[in-house]
Scaffold this motif. Structure first.
Motif, PDB file in Angstrom:
ATOM      1  N   THR A  94      -5.447   2.627  -5.751  1.00 37.96           N
ATOM      2  CA  THR A  94      -5.127   3.276  -7.016  1.00 37.96           C
ATOM      3  C   THR A  94      -4.091   4.373  -6.855  1.00 37.96           C
ATOM      4  O   THR A  94      -3.686   5.001  -7.829  1.00 37.96           O
ATOM      5  CB  THR A  94      -6.389   3.908  -7.633  1.00 37.96           C
ATOM      6  N   LEU A  95      -3.668   4.625  -5.658  1.00 32.27           N
ATOM      7  CA  LEU A  95      -2.734   5.723  -5.427  1.00 32.27           C
ATOM      8  C   LEU A  95      -1.429   5.477  -6.153  1.00 32.27           C
ATOM      9  O   LEU A  95      -0.900   6.360  -6.833  1.00 32.27           O
ATOM     10  CB  LEU A  95      -2.492   5.886  -3.916  1.00 32.27           C
ATOM     11  N   TYR A  96      -0.909   4.255  -6.033  1.00 36.00           N
ATOM     12  CA  TYR A  96       0.343   3.953  -6.729  1.00 36.00           C
ATOM     13  C   TYR A  96       0.189   4.186  -8.224  1.00 36.00           C
ATOM     14  O   TYR A  96       1.057   4.750  -8.888  1.00 36.00           O
ATOM     15  CB  TYR A  96       0.742   2.493  -6.474  1.00 36.00           C
ATOM     16  N   LEU A  97      -0.931   3.734  -8.729  1.00 39.18           N
ATOM     17  CA  LEU A  97      -1.174   3.860 -10.165  1.00 39.18           C
ATOM     18  C   LEU A  97      -1.149   5.325 -10.588  1.00 39.18           C
ATOM     19  O   LEU A  97      -0.491   5.699 -11.561  1.00 39.18           O
ATOM     20  CB  LEU A  97      -2.534   3.235 -10.483  1.00 39.18           C
ATOM     21  N   LEU A  98      -1.838   6.142  -9.812  1.00 32.39           N
ATOM     22  CA  LEU A  98      -1.914   7.560 -10.160  1.00 32.39           C
ATOM     23  C   LEU A  98      -0.538   8.213 -10.097  1.00 32.39           C
ATOM     24  O   LEU A  98      -0.147   8.965 -10.990  1.00 32.39           O
ATOM     25  CB  LEU A  98      -2.880   8.275  -9.214  1.00 32.39           C
ATOM     26  N   ILE A  99       0.176   7.905  -9.042  1.00 34.68           N
ATOM     27  CA  ILE A  99       1.496   8.540  -8.896  1.00 34.68           C
ATOM     28  C   ILE A  99       2.430   8.093 -10.006  1.00 34.68           C
ATOM     29  O   ILE A  99       3.119   8.908 -10.639  1.00 34.68           O
ATOM     30  CB  ILE A  99       2.106   8.210  -7.517  1.00 34.68           C
ATOM     31  N   LEU A 100       2.416   6.791 -10.263  1.00 34.13           N
ATOM     32  CA  LEU A 100       3.313   6.280 -11.303  1.00 34.13           C
ATOM     33  C   LEU A 100       2.971   6.898 -12.657  1.00 34.13           C
ATOM     34  O   LEU A 100       3.855   7.285 -13.438  1.00 34.13           O
ATOM     35  CB  LEU A 100       3.191   4.759 -11.384  1.00 34.13           C
ATOM     36  N   LYS A 101       1.682   7.022 -12.933  1.00 34.11           N
ATOM     37  CA  LYS A 101       1.276   7.572 -14.218  1.00 34.11           C
ATOM     38  C   LYS A 101       1.693   9.033 -14.315  1.00 34.11           C
ATOM     39  O   LYS A 101       2.135   9.495 -15.365  1.00 34.11           O
ATOM     40  CB  LYS A 101      -0.259   7.436 -14.362  1.00 34.11           C
ATOM     41  N   THR A 102       1.540   9.737 -13.205  1.00 34.35           N
ATOM     42  CA  THR A 102       1.925  11.143 -13.224  1.00 34.35           C
ATOM     43  C   THR A 102       3.407  11.303 -13.493  1.00 34.35           C
ATOM     44  O   THR A 102       3.841  12.225 -14.186  1.00 34.35           O
ATOM     45  CB  THR A 102       1.600  11.783 -11.859  1.00 34.35           C
ATOM     46  N   LEU A 103       4.186  10.404 -12.936  1.00 30.75           N
ATOM     47  CA  LEU A 103       5.632  10.514 -13.116  1.00 30.75           C
ATOM     48  C   LEU A 103       6.082  10.039 -14.483  1.00 30.75           C
ATOM     49  O   LEU A 103       7.239  10.258 -14.869  1.00 30.75           O
ATOM     50  CB  LEU A 103       6.355   9.706 -12.028  1.00 30.75           C
ATOM     51  N   GLU A 104       5.197   9.381 -15.205  1.00 27.13           N
ATOM     52  CA  GLU A 104       5.605   8.867 -16.512  1.00 27.13           C
ATOM     53  C   GLU A 104       6.027  10.002 -17.437  1.00 27.13           C
ATOM     54  O   GLU A 104       6.934   9.848 -18.267  1.00 27.13           O
ATOM     55  CB  GLU A 104       4.441   8.088 -17.121  1.00 27.13           C
ATOM     56  N   SER A 105       5.372  11.111 -17.281  1.00 30.06           N
ATOM     57  CA  SER A 105       5.671  12.208 -18.188  1.00 30.06           C
ATOM     58  C   SER A 105       6.893  12.998 -17.756  1.00 30.06           C
ATOM     59  O   SER A 105       7.299  13.929 -18.440  1.00 30.06           O
ATOM     60  CB  SER A 105       4.459  13.135 -18.278  1.00 30.06           C
ATOM     61  N   GLY A 106       7.498  12.665 -16.640  1.00 34.54           N
ATOM     62  CA  GLY A 106       8.706  13.393 -16.254  1.00 34.54           C
ATOM     63  C   GLY A 106       8.796  13.494 -14.748  1.00 34.54           C
ATOM     64  O   GLY A 106       7.815  13.290 -14.031  1.00 34.54           O
TER      65      GLY A 106
END
Lengths: 433, 108
Positions: B10-22
């Motif tokens: 899930t690490l990729y998912l978390l990082i990608l989601k975090t970066l979604e906002s900027g």
């Protein structure tokens, strides 16, 4: 598409390794500082904060290594490192390095030399059209041992040559030529230059046609040049033309005096062509059979029937016999397989039988066989056309054997054809279909 | 402070989601994940940076060096269109798995 981008990015990493390392280092340093600051803001003492941060961060070097590895060039980098290490070690012991290098150089050099030689001599085909269609009629490439009893007969008389030519249709072309070369004295007919020694070879008219060689300049010998009464024509090799005459174009179609006889130089053979065998002394001139000088008709003892073809004739002055391997070309003739003109299958064995039968016919039609003809005939039947066992075929392909003609043979021809009294231990076969 | 390991995968998912906002730098990503999860989830630097490198290779993010808030240079990671697509895929996958696990738990 994504794969392509990924591959490109991985490749770019190769060129930016140092920058990558620096950036990663800087990034982690930044992270550390941010973490320390967060701890300080939370109330921890500054130096303790930084050490705590470092502890939490873990081993930066390990991290950097892990990051670096994900780019996938580990193996290559390891190999390069090992190479550099090896070079450093070599530099440290120059004596050993020198010896190793010398050994390698010697080994590689020797191998290259041997292979070049083998390649030139054995692996390359003769520079003729379709060398795999060329076969030799005869047992051996017996170049220079003509006296004494011959177990294998490879020399043919012109009569047999003609006979075979007429009666063996499976051979597309059968050419005959002198096995060795004859020294010639050649000079231009104009001017006052001295005659120079060259090597010449007497060939049948269809020699160049059989090989499928076309002239580099002028024209080559044709069957029309090879009968009695034809104007004397000669062909020069490219090498001599360039080296001795500087590629002089006026030479072509000019007259030259060869062995005190005036010839017209019809043309030049193509640059790669060096004759019908691999020899250190390739012929410089090619002359038609019928131009054999009368002086070379020897022979021996005319009273005894002019047995100059008799290889046992030790007294045959000036008689040079060369092994004659008739070279035949047949489009369809394959060793062990079918072949023949116009689609008729004609296996190799049968060809040899046909040739032998032709020889026997000739033998019967002319009286008093020369010694050894009978044995020659049987040899011809057994071995005349080399079969397709591996090395033989290779050998054939590599150096197609040709019929060689002795001087006396042609001379004999000129003298004895009208008499139809042939003796022959050397036989030419020229089959033309 | 108890550190809960991030579930594997899930690490990729978390990082990608975090970066979604900027775009954020590495520290910022870790901090944000911790913050959003109410201090439950902590990303180890040892797994964060290699993961970021892999995402760089795959082209899901690009890195740019910029001045951070305290005037230090930092590498900011930004989501690419490929990254957004990957985020969507990972989200679907995660939700599928979670639903399946939930079903298993509930029926037990």
């Amino acid at each position: 598409m994504e794969r392509l981008g990924e591959v490109c990015r991985r490749l770019m990493f190769l060129f930016r390794r140092n920058r990558f390392q620096r950036e990663l280092q800087e990034e982690m340093q930044f992270h550390l500082e941010m973490k320390a600051r967060a701890l300080r803001d939370a109330g921890v003492a500054p130096d303790e904060a930084s050490s705590a941060a470092r502890r939490h961060f873990g081993n930066t070097l390990l991290l950097r290594e892990a990051s670096r590895q994900s780019w996938g060039w580990n193996t290559l980098e390891t190999v390069c490192q090992d190479l550099r290490y090896g070079l450093r070690q070599l530099r440290r012991s120059p004596g050993f390095t020198l010896v190793a290098l010398l050994t390698l150089a010697l080994g590689i050099g020797a191998n290259t030399a041997v292979f070049t030689l083998v390649d030139a001599v054995m692996l390359k085909s003769l520079p003729v059209t379709d060398p795999q269609q060329l076969y030799s009629l005869g047992a051996d490439d017996n170049c220079c041992e003509m006296t004494g009893l011959q177990g294998n007969f490879t020399i043919y008389s012109y009569a047999l040559y003609k006979e075979l030519q007429e009666h063996t249709p499976q051979f597309t072309q059968l050419a005959a030529f002198q096995a060795g070369a004859m020294p010639l004295a050649v000079r231009r007919s104009q001017g006052r230059e001295l005659a120079q020694p060259y090597r010449g070879e007497f060939i049948s008219g269809n020699y160049f046609q059989m090989f499928g060689i076309s002239a580099y300049a002028g024209r080559l010998l044709a069957p029309a040049d090879d009968h009695s009464g034809a104007p004397p024509v000669a062909v020069m090799s490219y090498r001599v033309w360039q080296q001795r005459y500087g590629g002089d174009p006026t030479l072509i179609d000019s007259t030259v005096v060869i062995n005190s006889k005036v010839f017209t130089l019809a043309g030049i053979t193509p640059p790669g062509f060096f004759g019908d065998r691999l020899t250190g002394d390739p012929p410089d001139f090619w002359l038609p059979l019928f131009q054999l000088p009368a002086g070379h008709r020897t022979a021996g003892r005319p009273g005894a029937g002019g047995d100059w073809f008799n290889p046992r004739c030790a007294n045959c002055a000036g008689w040079r016999t060369r092994s004659l391997q008739p070279v035949v070309r047949s489009e369809g003739l394959r060793p062990g397989g079918a072949g023949g003109r116009r689609g008729h299958p004609w296996p190799l064995r049968r060809s040899s039988g046909t040739a032998a039968r032709a020889a026997r016919r000739l033998h019967r039609s002319h009286a008093s066989p020369a010694c050894g003809v009978a044995s020659w005939l049987s040899k011809l039947r057994r071995e005349s056309i080399s079969e397709s066992n591996g090395e033989r075929t290779n050998y054939q392909r590599l150096t197609p054997a040709f019929l060689s003609v002795t001087h006396e043979l042609a001379a004999l021809l000129q003298v004895h054809i009208p008499n139809a009294a042939f003796r022959g231990q050397s036989l030419y076969a020229h089959l033309r279909s | 402070m108890a550190r809960t390991e991030i579930p594997p995968g899930t690490l990729y998912l978390l990082i990608l989601k975090t970066l979604e906002s900027g775009p954020r730098h590495g520290y910022g990503i870790a901090e944000r994940i911790q913050q959003l999860s109410d201090q439950v989830l902590t990303v180890e630097e040892g797994s964060l940076y290699p993961a970021l490198q892999r995402m760089l290779i795959k082209g899901w993010v690009v890195g740019e060096w910029r001045q951070s808030e305290n005037n230090r240079r930092a590498r900011y990671y930004r989501l690419t269109p490929a990254g957004r697509k990957q985020l969507g895929l990972e989200l679907n996958e995660f939700q599928k798995v979670m639903a399946a696990i939930t079903r298993v738990i509930q029926t037990a």
